[in-house]
Each structure stands twice: as C-alpha cells, then as structure tokens.
Design a protein around this motif. Structure first.
Motif, PDB file in Angstrom:
ATOM      1  N   GLU A   1      44.720  40.353  22.299  1.00  0.00           N
ATOM      2  CA  GLU A   1      43.540  40.460  22.788  1.00  0.00           C
ATOM      3  C   GLU A   1      42.473  40.350  21.475  1.00  0.00           C
ATOM      4  O   GLU A   1      41.453  39.651  21.637  1.00  0.00           O
ATOM      5  CB  GLU A   1      43.176  41.884  23.161  1.00  0.00           C
ATOM      6  N   LEU A   2      43.134  41.014  20.428  1.00  0.00           N
ATOM      7  CA  LEU A   2      42.375  40.625  19.138  1.00  0.00           C
ATOM      8  C   LEU A   2      42.174  38.971  18.922  1.00  0.00           C
ATOM      9  O   LEU A   2      41.084  38.688  18.257  1.00  0.00           O
ATOM     10  CB  LEU A   2      43.106  41.460  17.789  1.00  0.00           C
ATOM     11  N   GLU A   3      43.184  38.455  18.895  1.00  0.00           N
ATOM     12  CA  GLU A   3      43.176  37.094  18.590  1.00  0.00           C
ATOM     13  C   GLU A   3      42.339  36.465  19.546  1.00  0.00           C
ATOM     14  O   GLU A   3      41.515  35.326  18.995  1.00  0.00           O
ATOM     15  CB  GLU A   3      44.595  36.418  18.677  1.00  0.00           C
ATOM     16  N   TYR A   4      42.374  36.681  20.764  1.00  0.00           N
ATOM     17  CA  TYR A   4      41.471  36.008  21.810  1.00  0.00           C
ATOM     18  C   TYR A   4      39.974  36.410  21.227  1.00  0.00           C
ATOM     19  O   TYR A   4      39.179  35.426  21.208  1.00  0.00           O
ATOM     20  CB  TYR A   4      41.679  36.689  23.146  1.00  0.00           C
ATOM     21  N   HIS A   5      39.575  37.691  20.851  1.00  0.00           N
ATOM     22  CA  HIS A   5      38.437  37.932  20.487  1.00  0.00           C
ATOM     23  C   HIS A   5      37.980  37.299  19.223  1.00  0.00           C
ATOM     24  O   HIS A   5      36.913  36.873  19.152  1.00  0.00           O
ATOM     25  CB  HIS A   5      38.297  39.516  20.507  1.00  0.00           C
ATOM     26  N   GLU A   6      38.939  37.024  18.448  1.00  0.00           N
ATOM     27  CA  GLU A   6      38.517  36.372  16.952  1.00  0.00           C
ATOM     28  C   GLU A   6      38.313  34.890  17.230  1.00  0.00           C
ATOM     29  O   GLU A   6      37.368  34.316  16.829  1.00  0.00           O
ATOM     30  CB  GLU A   6      39.850  36.311  16.035  1.00  0.00           C
ATOM     31  N   THR A   7      39.113  34.357  18.196  1.00  0.00           N
ATOM     32  CA  THR A   7      38.584  32.736  18.639  1.00  0.00           C
ATOM     33  C   THR A   7      37.509  32.892  19.208  1.00  0.00           C
ATOM     34  O   THR A   7      36.690  31.697  19.021  1.00  0.00           O
ATOM     35  CB  THR A   7      39.803  32.445  19.602  1.00  0.00           C
ATOM     36  N   ALA A   8      36.990  33.822  19.667  1.00  0.00           N
ATOM     37  CA  ALA A   8      35.671  33.835  20.407  1.00  0.00           C
ATOM     38  C   ALA A   8      34.711  34.396  19.480  1.00  0.00           C
ATOM     39  O   ALA A   8      33.099  34.433  19.953  1.00  0.00           O
ATOM     40  CB  ALA A   8      35.524  34.809  21.861  1.00  0.00           C
ATOM     41  N   PHE A   9      34.837  34.663  18.304  1.00  0.00           N
ATOM     42  CA  PHE A   9      34.235  35.352  17.344  1.00  0.00           C
ATOM     43  C   PHE A   9      33.637  36.548  17.551  1.00  0.00           C
ATOM     44  O   PHE A   9      32.341  36.868  17.031  1.00  0.00           O
ATOM     45  CB  PHE A   9      32.833  34.164  16.866  1.00  0.00           C
ATOM     46  N   VAL A  10      34.153  37.397  18.511  1.00  0.00           N
ATOM     47  CA  VAL A  10      33.494  38.789  18.898  1.00  0.00           C
ATOM     48  C   VAL A  10      34.293  39.841  18.585  1.00  0.00           C
ATOM     49  O   VAL A  10      34.171  41.014  19.176  1.00  0.00           O
ATOM     50  CB  VAL A  10      33.204  38.761  20.439  1.00  0.00           C
ATOM     51  N   GLU A  11      35.435  39.382  17.547  1.00  0.00           N
ATOM     52  CA  GLU A  11      36.245  40.597  17.327  1.00  0.00           C
ATOM     53  C   GLU A  11      35.614  42.071  16.891  1.00  0.00           C
ATOM     54  O   GLU A  11      34.521  41.945  16.273  1.00  0.00           O
ATOM     55  CB  GLU A  11      37.249  40.435  16.136  1.00  0.00           C
ATOM     56  N   HIS A  12      36.110  43.121  17.321  1.00  0.00           N
ATOM     57  CA  HIS A  12      35.561  44.564  17.126  1.00  0.00           C
ATOM     58  C   HIS A  12      34.225  44.678  17.687  1.00  0.00           C
ATOM     59  O   HIS A  12      33.370  45.610  17.099  1.00  0.00           O
ATOM     60  CB  HIS A  12      35.678  44.685  15.840  1.00  0.00           C
ATOM     61  N   LEU A  13      33.674  43.976  18.632  1.00  0.00           N
ATOM     62  CA  LEU A  13      32.346  44.142  18.981  1.00  0.00           C
ATOM     63  C   LEU A  13      32.267  44.771  20.446  1.00  0.00           C
ATOM     64  O   LEU A  13      31.181  45.307  20.835  1.00  0.00           O
ATOM     65  CB  LEU A  13      31.402  43.016  19.308  1.00  0.00           C
ATOM     66  N   ASN A  14      33.721  45.118  20.960  1.00  0.00           N
ATOM     67  CA  ASN A  14      33.681  45.776  22.318  1.00  0.00           C
ATOM     68  C   ASN A  14      33.717  47.155  21.975  1.00  0.00           C
ATOM     69  O   ASN A  14      34.861  47.725  22.151  1.00  0.00           O
ATOM     70  CB  ASN A  14      34.681  45.357  23.195  1.00  0.00           C
ATOM     71  N   GLY A  15      32.915  47.972  21.455  1.00  0.00           N
ATOM     72  CA  GLY A  15      32.991  49.330  21.439  1.00  0.00           C
ATOM     73  C   GLY A  15      32.231  49.818  20.184  1.00  0.00           C
ATOM     74  O   GLY A  15      31.380  48.855  19.534  1.00  0.00           O
ATOM     75  N   SER A  16      32.488  50.883  19.198  1.00  0.00           N
ATOM     76  CA  SER A  16      31.883  51.595  18.483  1.00  0.00           C
ATOM     77  C   SER A  16      32.459  51.165  16.931  1.00  0.00           C
ATOM     78  O   SER A  16      31.789  51.604  15.951  1.00  0.00           O
ATOM     79  CB  SER A  16      31.618  52.907  18.406  1.00  0.00           C
ATOM     80  N   PHE A  17      33.238  49.980  16.824  1.00  0.00           N
ATOM     81  CA  PHE A  17      33.855  49.681  15.548  1.00  0.00           C
ATOM     82  C   PHE A  17      32.778  49.196  14.617  1.00  0.00           C
ATOM     83  O   PHE A  17      32.709  49.881  13.273  1.00  0.00           O
ATOM     84  CB  PHE A  17      34.808  48.547  15.774  1.00  0.00           C
ATOM     85  N   LEU A  18      31.898  48.307  14.952  1.00  0.00           N
ATOM     86  CA  LEU A  18      30.849  47.975  14.077  1.00  0.00           C
ATOM     87  C   LEU A  18      30.178  48.969  13.679  1.00  0.00           C
ATOM     88  O   LEU A  18      29.617  49.141  12.353  1.00  0.00           O
ATOM     89  CB  LEU A  18      29.945  46.772  14.814  1.00  0.00           C
ATOM     90  N   PHE A  19      29.499  50.026  14.726  1.00  0.00           N
ATOM     91  CA  PHE A  19      28.693  51.018  14.234  1.00  0.00           C
ATOM     92  C   PHE A  19      29.403  52.087  13.408  1.00  0.00           C
ATOM     93  O   PHE A  19      29.002  52.490  12.204  1.00  0.00           O
ATOM     94  CB  PHE A  19      28.170  51.722  15.463  1.00  0.00           C
ATOM     95  N   ASP A  20      30.727  52.222  13.515  1.00  0.00           N
ATOM     96  CA  ASP A  20      31.247  53.198  12.630  1.00  0.00           C
ATOM     97  C   ASP A  20      31.476  52.519  11.263  1.00  0.00           C
ATOM     98  O   ASP A  20      31.714  53.252  10.365  1.00  0.00           O
ATOM     99  CB  ASP A  20      32.790  53.519  13.385  1.00  0.00           C
ATOM    100  N   SER A  21      31.759  51.267  11.163  1.00  0.00           N
ATOM    101  CA  SER A  21      32.054  50.626  10.099  1.00  0.00           C
ATOM    102  C   SER A  21      30.763  50.667   8.923  1.00  0.00           C
ATOM    103  O   SER A  21      30.764  50.679   7.848  1.00  0.00           O
ATOM    104  CB  SER A  21      32.240  49.253  10.101  1.00  0.00           C
ATOM    105  N   LEU A  22      29.414  50.806   9.598  1.00  0.00           N
ATOM    106  CA  LEU A  22      28.455  51.112   8.841  1.00  0.00           C
ATOM    107  C   LEU A  22      28.270  52.236   7.977  1.00  0.00           C
ATOM    108  O   LEU A  22      27.605  52.231   6.798  1.00  0.00           O
ATOM    109  CB  LEU A  22      27.153  51.107   9.743  1.00  0.00           C
ATOM    110  N   TYR A  23      28.944  53.501   8.214  1.00  0.00           N
ATOM    111  CA  TYR A  23      28.999  54.495   7.460  1.00  0.00           C
ATOM    112  C   TYR A  23      30.429  54.887   6.980  1.00  0.00           C
ATOM    113  O   TYR A  23      30.491  55.841   6.156  1.00  0.00           O
ATOM    114  CB  TYR A  23      28.881  55.612   8.774  1.00  0.00           C
ATOM    115  N   GLU A  24      31.118  53.741   6.921  1.00  0.00           N
ATOM    116  CA  GLU A  24      32.571  53.920   5.947  1.00  0.00           C
ATOM    117  C   GLU A  24      32.172  53.889   4.516  1.00  0.00           C
ATOM    118  O   GLU A  24      31.274  52.922   4.202  1.00  0.00           O
ATOM    119  CB  GLU A  24      33.469  52.747   6.548  1.00  0.00           C
ATOM    120  N   ASP A  25      32.902  54.639   3.819  1.00  0.00           N
ATOM    121  CA  ASP A  25      32.527  54.662   2.401  1.00  0.00           C
ATOM    122  C   ASP A  25      31.010  54.940   1.840  1.00  0.00           C
ATOM    123  O   ASP A  25      30.869  54.416   0.818  1.00  0.00           O
ATOM    124  CB  ASP A  25      33.259  53.459   1.761  1.00  0.00           C
TER     125      ASP A  25
END
Length: 517
Positions: A231-255
């Motif tokens: 699924e991750l490889e499919y999302h990477e091919t579509a250029f939308v990896e980690h956009l289905n959920g809160s991953f990007l938002f959570d990464s904004l606050y990492e470190d």
C-alpha cells in the motif's frame, strides 16, 4: 584439514583455475575462448572445481550467470564470495571442512544444495532459500534434533539427507523429522511412507500443533506487513504517501520543543484539536484526489501504448505482405536464372530481380516512414495530454497545500493571541492554573513568548513547504521520465527497423549475386 589433503598445498580460486575449469567443462566454443583473453564469462553457466585442494572461494564474481557450481572434495573452511552468483540453482560443497552455514543469502534461486560431509553443528542462515527442494547435510556434527525444526521455514523442501549425523542414533529420529517436516517426500534416500507419516503425526502432535499455530500467526503478521508495504509503495507511486491520516500533521510537531511547551498554555489544546481536524481533512482530500489522478495517468499511458501496439501490428502486416509477395516472385526468378539457357536470358532475369529488390526496399522504407510519422503524431498527442494532466495536478496540489498553509497561519494567529493573553495574566499574577516550569520560562517577557511562537510556526511552514515540494518534484520527474521514455523507445525502434530492412535487402542482393547459371 582433511586427511586426504595433508600433503597437498591448499589453493585459492584464481583466474587460471577458473579458465582451466571452463576449458574442461564448458562447450567447445567456450573452451576455445578460454584459451584466449576474450572469454565472455556471462556465457558460462556451469563450473566444476572438484578435487582442486581449494581452501578459499574467490574470483567467481564475473560468472554472474552461473547456474551449477561444483566445489566438492576440497578443503574449503568458509562459504564466501558467492554473493554475485544470484542465478545459481545447484551448489555442491560436500566433502569440505565447513563449520558454519553462511554466505548464501543472495542465492535465492537455489534448488539443490549439498553440504554433505563437513563439520557443521547447526542448521542456520538459510531463510532466503525459499526455492530449495533438495538439501543434503548428512555426515556433519548435528547432535540436536531441534536443528530440524529450523527447516520448517523452507516450504519447497522435499528431499532431505541427514544420515551420518550424531542425532541419527536417536531411536525417534525418523519420526521426529517426518513430524516436523510434513512436506518431505524423501528422507535419507528413502521414500517417506504414509504409515510413517501417520505415526509421526500421532507421536509428536503436542509439539507440532503449537508450532503450526505460531507459524500461522507469524504468516498472518507477515501478510499484514506485506500488505502495508504494498500500500505504501502504491501511495508513493501516486505521490500521496502518508496523506491518508494525521501523519503529516503529526510530523509538523516532531522535534519541536517549543510547540510542546506552547501546547500547555490555557486553551491551546482546543485550538490544536480544531486545527488538526481541519488539516487532516484537507490532507484526506488531497490523498483521494492524488489516487484518482494516478489512475487517470496510468490509464492514459496504458491506452497510449495499446494504440501504439495496434498501429505497429497493422504496419507489420503490410510489410510482411510486401515481403511475402516479393519472396514468391523472387524464388521463381532465381530459379529461372539458375536454369537459363543463355547468358542474355539470365542477365535479363537478374535485372528484373534487381529492380524488384529496389522496389521492395523502397516499399519497406516508405512503410517505415509512414509508420514513423504516424507514431510521431501519436507521441506528440500523448505529450500534450500528459502535459495537461500533470499541469492540472500540480496546480491543484499547490492549491490544497496552500489551504494547509492557510490553516497553519490561522492557527498561528490564534496561538499568538492566547500566548500574549497568558503572558499578560502571568505578569499580573492572575493565572488560574499552575503551568509546568519549562512553560513558565516562556512567560518572562513578550519577546521570549513571541519568538517561541514564531519559531514553532516557521518550523511547521517549512515542513508543509517540503511536502508540497516533494509532491511537485516527484510529479515533474515522472512527467519527464514517461514522455522521454516514449520518444526514446520510438527512436530506438525506428533505428532498429531501418537497420533490419537494410540487412534484409543486403541479404537478398547477396543471394542474387551468388545465383549462377
């Protein structure tokens, strides 16, 4: 070192040994090449290096297409330098001094492995050999029957030789092995009978049932992991990896240590929750849009190559018809030349053949030119379509990522307002709740709290910009790659076709020139 080699100088596999082996064991043409310096090692598929007093394996890296390798009856102490032999199917390392099974990880196509008569005391490091069907490890130092359990992971294993190991003296040896390896067909050169299999299952089911359950659970987990990876490889091919959920938002606050402190300010928790909800919603829309556009791009590319294939087939049929008609005429004319009663008649027929060859050459070249022009039109149309699809996609990505930035800016303004209000209350001693000590360090003056809020804001904006940049860059690279590949493929096809036509015409001309009365 083996008693048979006490008086023999041990060797390391070198170029001279390899060349001599090729000369001896390979086909005559390769054998002749081996005597020179221009041997193509990629043509060598089998090599026999038995009884060579070899101590160390080396210098086999050029034999990358080797499928069968015999290294038996040597004094080899370590399995090494085989990692490049990825096409190896058959490997014989019997009658050596090997103590550890290792160095086989890349030999994933291996089907037959012999380690008979070595010094191995543990079966290990064979996880990647999932195509292994025949395994001989008899006459080693295996003392613990639990070694056999390891082989359960080799699902293709059907023939096993363990004879001559110390654990074979155990009265329950055969039943233990058959119970733990239910797919075995042959054990120690004997067919495993149904009665033996039944007795083995009955005796050891208390041991094998838990193993089967553990393996089923492990397999289920592996399948889940594999599905997630796909699924991750499919999302990477579509250029939308980690956009289905809160991953990007959570990464904004990492470190971001300042953001963690600011989150403790009164009312910020509610702000974050509202911000998160809206941000994740935008990401979800971008994710769904990205997948839809990916399918659209893939469909466009597929339809394009399907159309190209149809055009090529139609053109090839025309060329074949022209060649077929020519060859029917040419065969008759060459026969007439050969049986002509006079030189003048023969030359007249030869001239007709010559003219026909020229006409065929012109016909084939014209057909290829027409085909090339038609394909060029298809390529240009394909490029225009892809340009539009990519341009539209990139604009919409910018718009949606702009929405993410807008949400961040709005959150920043609200956070700044809360921070300054909290600072004012703190300075007046009117805070209704105690704050952690690290948060209080931000409430010493306006510059400190403003700098903390701005710094945290800048970090999040940079991460949003980075995600947008990655999507746009990946899309751009795909765009360039897919269009350049299409044009290059056609250019290569056209060049190869012209070369084939010229070669075909030259062959016809030589055939005509060599036809005598």
């Amino acid at each position: 070192m083996s008693q048979f080699y006490n008086d023999v100088e041990p060797n390391i596999i070198d170029d001279e040994m390899v060349l001599k082996a090729i000369e001896k064991t390979c086909p005559e043409d390769l054998g002749e090449l081996a005597q020179g310096e221009n041997i193509n090692f990629k043509d060598v598929t089998e090599l026999q290096l038995s009884f060579k007093s070899i101590l160390q394996i080396d210098n086999l890296w050029r034999l990358e297409n080797l499928t069968k390798l015999q290294l038996d009856n040597n004094v080899i102490e370590k399995i090494e330098a085989l990692e490049s032999l990825v096409h190896l199917v058959w490997l014989d390392l019997s009658f050596n001094n090997i103590e550890v099974i290792e160095g086989l990880d890349t030999l994933v196509k291996l089907q037959d492995l012999s380690l008979y008569s070595n010094r191995i005391s543990k079966i290990e490091n064979m996880d990647t050999l999932q195509e292994l069907q025949i395994f001989s490890i008899g006459k080693n130092n295996l003392t613990n029957l639990e070694n056999v359990v390891y082989l359960r992971r080799l699902k293709s294993l059907r023939t096993l030789n363990l004879s001559g190991n110390p654990f074979c003296d155990d009265k329950q040896y055969m039943l233990f092995v058959v119970a733990h390896l239910p797919n075995l067909v042959y054990l120690d050169f004997k067919l495993v009978r149904d009665t033996t299999r039944e007795d083995a299952v009955s005796k050891y089911q208390d041991l094998t049932k838990p193993l089967e359950q553990e393996e089923a659970q492990a397999l289920a987990l592996q399948e889940i992991k594999q599905a997630k990876q796909e699924e991750l490889e499919y999302h990477e091919t579509a250029f939308v990896e980690h956009l289905n959920g809160s991953f990007l938002f959570d990464s904004l606050y990492e470190d971001d240590t300042e953001a963690a402190k600011l989150a403790s300010l009164p009312g910020v928790g509610d702000l974050l929750q509202a911000y998160r909800k809206e941000f994740v919603s935008v990401c979800g829309k971008l994710y769904n849009y990205g997948l839809e556009e990916y399918e659209k791009r893939e469909a466009e590319v597929s339809d394009f190559y399907k159309k190209l294939h149809e055009i090529l087939l139609a053109s090839q049929e025309e060329s074949k018809k022209a060649m077929f008609d020519f060859e029917n005429r040419n065969k008759q004319r060459l026969d007439e030349i050969h049986h002509a009663r006079s030189y003048d008649v023969a030359e007249s027929k030869r001239a007709e053949c010559q003219e026909d060859i020229l006409q065929l050459s012109g016909t084939l070249m014209t057909l290829e030119a027409l085909l090339s022009n038609e394909l060029e039109e298809q390529l240009q149309g394909f490029k225009r379509t892809i340009d539009v699809i990519v341009s539209t996609f990139m604009e919409n990505v910018k718009e949606m990522m702009g929405q993410c930035r807008d949400l961040e800016n709005q959150h920043h303004e609200k956070l700044m307002e809360v921070a300054l209000t909290t600072l004012e209350k703190s300075l007046k001693g009117k805070l209704e709740e105690d704050l952690p000590a690290d948060v209080q360090t931000l409430l010493v003056d306006k510059n400190t709290i403003v700098n903390a809020v701005n710094m945290s804001h800048s970090i999040r904006l940079r991460k949003i910009d980075k995600r947008e940049s990655d999507m746009l860059c990946n899309t751009y690279h795909w765009h360039i790659s897919v269009t350049e590949k299409a044009f290059q493929t056609e250019s290569d096809r056209n060049r190869a076709c012209i070369e084939r036509i010229m070669s075909y015409i030259n062959t016809l001309q030589k055939e005509l020139d060599n036809t005598k009365i």
